[in-house]
Design a protein around this motif. Structure first.
Motif, short mmCIF file in Angstrom:
data_model
loop_
_atom_site.label_atom_id
_atom_site.label_comp_id
_atom_site.label_asym_id
_atom_site.label_seq_id
_atom_site.Cartn_x
_atom_site.Cartn_y
_atom_site.Cartn_z
N MET A 133 0.85 -1.18 0.00
CA MET A 133 0.00 0.00 0.00
C MET A 133 0.89 1.24 0.00
N THR A 134 0.65 2.12 -0.94
CA THR A 134 1.37 3.38 -1.01
C THR A 134 0.91 4.28 0.13
N ALA A 135 1.82 5.11 0.62
CA ALA A 135 1.52 6.00 1.75
C ALA A 135 0.32 6.88 1.45
N LEU A 136 -0.44 7.14 2.50
CA LEU A 136 -1.59 8.03 2.39
C LEU A 136 -1.20 9.43 2.84
N HIS A 137 -1.92 10.41 2.31
CA HIS A 137 -1.74 11.81 2.69
C HIS A 137 -3.11 12.35 3.06
N TYR A 138 -3.12 13.36 3.89
CA TYR A 138 -4.38 13.92 4.40
C TYR A 138 -4.36 15.42 4.16
N GLN A 139 -5.44 15.91 3.59
CA GLN A 139 -5.58 17.34 3.30
C GLN A 139 -6.88 17.84 3.92
N PRO A 140 -6.85 19.05 4.49
CA PRO A 140 -8.10 19.61 5.03
C PRO A 140 -9.17 19.68 3.93
N LEU A 141 -10.40 19.55 4.35
CA LEU A 141 -11.52 19.61 3.40
C LEU A 141 -11.58 20.98 2.75
N GLU A 142 -11.67 20.98 1.43
CA GLU A 142 -11.76 22.21 0.66
C GLU A 142 -12.74 22.00 -0.49
N GLN A 143 -13.23 23.10 -1.03
CA GLN A 143 -14.19 23.06 -2.14
C GLN A 143 -13.65 22.29 -3.34
N ARG A 144 -12.33 22.29 -3.54
CA ARG A 144 -11.77 21.61 -4.71
C ARG A 144 -12.03 20.10 -4.69
N TYR A 145 -12.44 19.56 -3.55
CA TYR A 145 -12.74 18.12 -3.45
C TYR A 145 -14.23 17.81 -3.60
N LEU A 146 -15.01 18.81 -3.94
CA LEU A 146 -16.47 18.61 -4.03
C LEU A 146 -16.84 17.49 -5.01
N ASP A 147 -16.23 17.44 -6.17
CA ASP A 147 -16.59 16.40 -7.15
C ASP A 147 -16.31 15.01 -6.58
N ASP A 148 -15.18 14.85 -5.90
CA ASP A 148 -14.85 13.55 -5.30
C ASP A 148 -15.84 13.19 -4.20
N LEU A 149 -16.19 14.16 -3.38
CA LEU A 149 -17.13 13.90 -2.28
C LEU A 149 -18.53 13.60 -2.82
N TYR A 150 -18.92 14.30 -3.85
CA TYR A 150 -20.21 14.02 -4.49
C TYR A 150 -20.24 12.57 -5.01
N THR A 151 -19.16 12.15 -5.65
CA THR A 151 -19.06 10.77 -6.14
C THR A 151 -19.17 9.78 -4.98
N LEU A 152 -18.49 10.08 -3.88
CA LEU A 152 -18.51 9.21 -2.70
C LEU A 152 -19.91 9.13 -2.10
N TRP A 153 -20.52 10.29 -1.86
CA TRP A 153 -21.80 10.35 -1.16
C TRP A 153 -23.01 10.01 -2.04
N SER A 154 -22.78 9.85 -3.32
CA SER A 154 -23.88 9.42 -4.20
C SER A 154 -23.76 7.94 -4.55
N ASP A 155 -22.78 7.26 -3.99
CA ASP A 155 -22.56 5.84 -4.26
C ASP A 155 -23.38 5.00 -3.26
N PRO A 156 -24.37 4.25 -3.73
CA PRO A 156 -25.18 3.44 -2.82
C PRO A 156 -24.38 2.45 -1.98
N ALA A 157 -23.29 1.92 -2.52
CA ALA A 157 -22.46 0.98 -1.76
C ALA A 157 -21.82 1.66 -0.55
N ASP A 200 -13.23 0.95 -4.21
CA ASP A 200 -11.97 0.43 -4.76
C ASP A 200 -10.88 0.30 -3.71
N PHE A 201 -11.05 0.97 -2.58
CA PHE A 201 -10.02 0.98 -1.53
C PHE A 201 -10.43 0.18 -0.29
N TRP A 202 -11.55 -0.51 -0.35
CA TRP A 202 -12.00 -1.32 0.78
C TRP A 202 -11.14 -2.58 0.91
N HIS A 203 -11.02 -3.08 2.13
CA HIS A 203 -10.38 -4.37 2.44
C HIS A 203 -8.91 -4.43 2.04
#
Length: 159
Positions: free
Chosen positions: A1-25, A87-90
């Motif tokens: 597993m490649t190292a993870l990085h953490y960034q404060p929540l910003e508007q530039r991540y809206l598309d990614d968050l929308y994709t996440l929160w609209s996924d029924p799984a 895609d990143f589960w388990h």
């Protein structure tokens, strides 16, 4: 597993968050009753920007979100949540992110208490909480969510 990085929540991540929160799984294991619209995602992002919330990145790839919204900042009580793209589960990403978040909260606050709720069908998340020695202190009666009977376990950890 490649190292993870953490960034404060910003508007530039809206598309990614929308994709996440609209996924029924993904939302199946959350308190989100139905897939979010783009506007609902924008509103959730604005609310979460007021808390200790971060996007999880692997290099420049969006993995998910993790955060600890304040329940009572004065008594250092916070909720813990995390949501990852399927895609990143388990693969250990959630465990790594929770470990990072616990370290972050330990450094920022003197003795924070973290609470986490888990739907019992989400055995992977329960295993992560137990790995970090969260204690189950209560369990709900079955409730119905999207026509499915679910039970929620309530955990806590003093960091």
């Amino acid at each position: 597993m490649t190292a993870l990085h953490y960034q404060p929540l910003e508007q530039r991540y809206l598309d990614d968050l929308y994709t996440l929160w609209s996924d029924p799984a993904v939302i199946r294991y959350t308190g989100i009753p139905q897939p979010c619209t783009r506007e609902q995602s924008r509103h959730k992002l604005l609310c979460l920007q007021q808390s200790d919330g971060f996007v999880i990145l692997q290099q420049h790839t969006f993995v998910g979100i993790i955060g600890c919204p304040a329940i009572d900042r004065e008594t250092e009580q916070f909720g813990l949540f995390y949501q990852l793209k399927p895609d990143f589960w388990h693969q250990g990403y959630a465990t790594a992110a929770v470990g990072w978040m616990l370290d972050f909260m330990k450094e920022k606050y003197s003795h924070p208490i973290l609470y986490a709720d888990v739907i019992t069908a989400n055995t992977a998340s329960e295993a992560i909480l137990r790995h970090f020695h969260f204690t189950c202190h209560a369990q709900s009666e079955p409730i119905y969510h999207a026509g499915e009977a679910i039970v929620i376990r309530h955990y806590f950890l003093t960091v």
